[in-house]
Design a protein around this motif. Structure first.
Motif, PDB file in Angstrom:
ATOM      1  N   LEU A   1       1.584 -25.687   3.701  1.00 60.73           N
ATOM      2  CA  LEU A   1       0.819 -26.821   3.213  1.00 60.73           C
ATOM      3  C   LEU A   1      -0.213 -26.388   2.181  1.00 60.73           C
ATOM      4  O   LEU A   1      -0.616 -25.229   2.123  1.00 60.73           O
ATOM      5  N   CYS A   2      -0.644 -27.344   1.393  1.00 58.70           N
ATOM      6  CA  CYS A   2      -1.668 -27.137   0.373  1.00 58.70           C
ATOM      7  C   CYS A   2      -2.946 -26.607   1.040  1.00 58.70           C
ATOM      8  O   CYS A   2      -3.328 -27.047   2.127  1.00 58.70           O
ATOM      9  N   SER A   3      -3.604 -25.669   0.387  1.00 56.40           N
ATOM     10  CA  SER A   3      -4.831 -25.058   0.915  1.00 56.40           C
ATOM     11  C   SER A   3      -6.069 -25.928   0.740  1.00 56.40           C
ATOM     12  O   SER A   3      -7.109 -25.641   1.333  1.00 56.40           O
ATOM     13  N   LYS A   4      -5.988 -26.963  -0.079  1.00 60.88           N
ATOM     14  CA  LYS A   4      -7.150 -27.815  -0.325  1.00 60.88           C
ATOM     15  C   LYS A   4      -7.528 -28.561   0.953  1.00 60.88           C
ATOM     16  O   LYS A   4      -6.671 -29.107   1.644  1.00 60.88           O
ATOM     17  N   VAL A   5      -8.806 -28.599   1.252  1.00 55.68           N
ATOM     18  CA  VAL A   5      -9.308 -29.263   2.451  1.00 55.68           C
ATOM     19  C   VAL A   5      -8.908 -30.739   2.429  1.00 55.68           C
ATOM     20  O   VAL A   5      -9.078 -31.419   1.423  1.00 55.68           O
ATOM     21  N   GLY A   6      -8.337 -31.198   3.527  1.00 58.82           N
ATOM     22  CA  GLY A   6      -7.957 -32.594   3.659  1.00 58.82           C
ATOM     23  C   GLY A   6      -6.607 -32.949   3.063  1.00 58.82           C
ATOM     24  O   GLY A   6      -6.182 -34.094   3.149  1.00 58.82           O
ATOM     25  N   CYS A   7      -5.928 -32.002   2.456  1.00 56.12           N
ATOM     26  CA  CYS A   7      -4.620 -32.270   1.858  1.00 56.12           C
ATOM     27  C   CYS A   7      -3.537 -31.800   2.823  1.00 56.12           C
ATOM     28  O   CYS A   7      -3.589 -30.680   3.321  1.00 56.12           O
ATOM     29  N   ALA A   8      -2.562 -32.655   3.071  1.00 54.21           N
ATOM     30  CA  ALA A   8      -1.475 -32.307   3.990  1.00 54.21           C
ATOM     31  C   ALA A   8      -0.127 -32.279   3.276  1.00 54.21           C
ATOM     32  O   ALA A   8       0.917 -32.321   3.912  1.00 54.21           O
ATOM     33  N   ARG A   9      -0.165 -32.175   1.930  1.00 56.93           N
ATOM     34  CA  ARG A   9       1.084 -32.141   1.168  1.00 56.93           C
ATOM     35  C   ARG A   9       1.701 -30.744   1.216  1.00 56.93           C
ATOM     36  O   ARG A   9       1.008 -29.751   1.393  1.00 56.93           O
ATOM     37  N   GLU A  10       2.992 -30.689   0.972  1.00 55.90           N
ATOM     38  CA  GLU A  10       3.726 -29.423   0.942  1.00 55.90           C
ATOM     39  C   GLU A  10       3.302 -28.606  -0.287  1.00 55.90           C
ATOM     40  O   GLU A  10       3.188 -29.135  -1.392  1.00 55.90           O
ATOM     41  N   ALA A  11       3.079 -27.329  -0.091  1.00 54.80           N
ATOM     42  CA  ALA A  11       2.703 -26.430  -1.190  1.00 54.80           C
ATOM     43  C   ALA A  11       3.908 -26.142  -2.072  1.00 54.80           C
ATOM     44  O   ALA A  11       5.028 -25.984  -1.580  1.00 54.80           O
ATOM     45  N   VAL A  12       3.664 -26.084  -3.402  1.00 54.40           N
ATOM     46  CA  VAL A  12       4.735 -25.790  -4.356  1.00 54.40           C
ATOM     47  C   VAL A  12       4.384 -24.609  -5.258  1.00 54.40           C
ATOM     48  O   VAL A  12       5.235 -24.117  -5.996  1.00 54.40           O
ATOM     49  N   SER A  13       3.123 -24.175  -5.234  1.00 47.50           N
ATOM     50  CA  SER A  13       2.710 -23.063  -6.088  1.00 47.50           C
ATOM     51  C   SER A  13       1.662 -22.222  -5.367  1.00 47.50           C
ATOM     52  O   SER A  13       1.082 -22.644  -4.371  1.00 47.50           O
ATOM     53  N   THR A  14       1.439 -21.019  -5.904  1.00 48.81           N
ATOM     54  CA  THR A  14       0.432 -20.120  -5.344  1.00 48.81           C
ATOM     55  C   THR A  14      -0.562 -19.757  -6.437  1.00 48.81           C
ATOM     56  O   THR A  14      -0.178 -19.431  -7.557  1.00 48.81           O
TER      57      THR A  14
END
Length: 71
Positions: A8-21
């Protein structure tokens, strides 16, 4: 065969799937964004598509974007 867990995205409060690093080089004042890393790294930040697109860095910093070539 073990199923790969969604990162998941590292941003606080975000629950979207991560696509980049995202990684930072503080010495060179540079941020590098590339395809999702093969493994989770405590020194890197995984981002969803929206946060990857909205990425901003401090004034004077450079953003390097590595994209996968599509053939």
């Amino acid at each position: 065969m073990e199923q790969m867990r969604e990162r998941l995205c590292s941003k606080v409060g975000c629950a979207r799937e991560a696509v980049s690093t995202l990684t930072y080089d503080y010495t060179d004042q540079m941020a590098a964004v590339g395809p999702l890393g093969a493994a989770s790294d405590p020194h890197a930040h995984d981002l969803c598509a929206i946060h990857t697109e909205r990425l901003s860095v401090p004034k004077g910093w450079v953003v390097v974007r590595h994209e996968t070539l599509r053939v």
